[in-house]
Design an enzyme around this catalytic site. Structure first.
Site, PDB file in Angstrom:
ATOM      1  N   TYR A   1      33.810 -54.186  -2.631  1.00 58.97           N
ATOM      2  CA  TYR A   1      32.416 -54.656  -3.811  1.00 58.97           C
ATOM      3  C   TYR A   1      33.184 -54.770  -5.036  1.00 58.97           C
ATOM      4  CZ  TYR A   1      28.520 -54.883  -6.158  1.00 58.97           C
ATOM      5  OH  TYR A   1      27.333 -55.073  -7.280  1.00 58.97           O
TER       6      TYR A   1
ATOM      7  N   SER B   1      29.578 -57.357 -12.271  1.00 59.56           N
ATOM      8  CA  SER B   1      29.389 -56.027 -12.019  1.00 59.56           C
ATOM      9  C   SER B   1      30.312 -55.366 -13.119  1.00 59.56           C
ATOM     10  CB  SER B   1      29.622 -55.475 -10.826  1.00 59.56           C
ATOM     11  OG  SER B   1      29.273 -54.124 -10.716  1.00 59.56           O
TER      12      SER B   1
END
Length: 253
Positions: free
Chosen positions: A159, A145
């Site tokens: 996350y 990401s």
């Protein structure tokens, strides 16, 4: 290189489903796994309508269960051998985005995200690389990401840390097999519409549709570069600027 037989984890929805659809259009045989098998059954039907000439294998899998990951990956490898093929590519995609600011009473949710996104990814990489090393070929794709490059506040804290972790794992594996015919790619998507982004509430900046995002992801994966930013604009340039962001800017971003 033409990778005909592809395994995708977390394939029941979101980016996993979107990538499966795009690879089906390209005539790839697919091995799809996720916890929600009823959605996999529906996806299999959809894929065979898109391209009836491909083979689609599905299995239930919780990536936090190490023994199950090894068993399912080996099972898919055997499935491809029944059609005179081998496992060409594994896309480590399964993950979740539960969580909240550290110390606000959401320790269980944060731990679940950490175990799924990092330990689950490690299980998948171990299982995939065991197969690739044995056959001396393969392409390991790790979906990280853009959040992997800095620490983020609130629901993104754990996350982002897990995505930084899997990015580092992928780079370490890439260095380990540098002189072998095994490719390792790290893909860093920006905001692509999915169930995860839908749960945020206010749409994040520069978000693109799942359809467009899936096409760009597959295009980047097929190039087999060590690192890719999806979409390239504006995320590659944001990545260059990220080291200079203040914490106040990160909170807003």
């Amino acid at each position: 290189m033409n990778r005909k037989n592809i395994l995708i984890t977390g394939a029941s929805s979101g980016l996993g489903k979107g990538m499966a659809i795009e690879f089906a259009k390209q005539g790839c045989n697919l091995a799809l796994c996720a916890r929600r098998t009823e959605k996999l059954e529906n996806l299999k039907e959809e894929l065979l309508k898109i391209n009836s000439s491909i083979n689609v294998f599905i299995k239930a899998l919780d990536v936090t269960q190490q023994k199950d990951v090894f068993s399912v990956f080996k099972g898919f490898h055997n499935d491809f051998q029944t059609i005179n093929g081998k496992l060409d590519r594994v896309i480590v995609n399964a993950g979740m985005g539960k969580g909240a600011s550290i110390g606000k009473g959401f320790a269980n949710q944060n731990l679940q995200t950490a175990v799924t996104n990092f330990c689950g990814a490690l299980h998948q990489m171990e299982a995939a690389m065991e197969i690739f090393r044995a056959q001396n070929s393969g392409h390991l794709v790790v979906i990280s990401s853009m959040s992997a490059f800095r620490g983020y506040p609130r629901a993104m804290t754990v996350y982002a840390a897990t995505k930084a972790g899997v990015k580092s794992l992928a780079e370490g594996i890439r260095a380990d097999v540098l002189k072998k015919p095994i490719k390792v790619s790290t893909i860093c998507p920006g905001y692509i519409q999915s169930e995860m982004t839908d749960s945020i509430g206010k749409p994040p900046p520069f978000m693109i549709s799942l359809d467009k995002g899936s096409k760009l992801l597959v295009k980047a994966i097929n190039k087999e570069k060590a690192n890719a930013f999806v979409p390239f604009w504006p995320w590659y340039f944001i990545k260059q600027a990220m080291p200079f962001f203040t914490l106040k800017m990160l909170r807003k971003f």
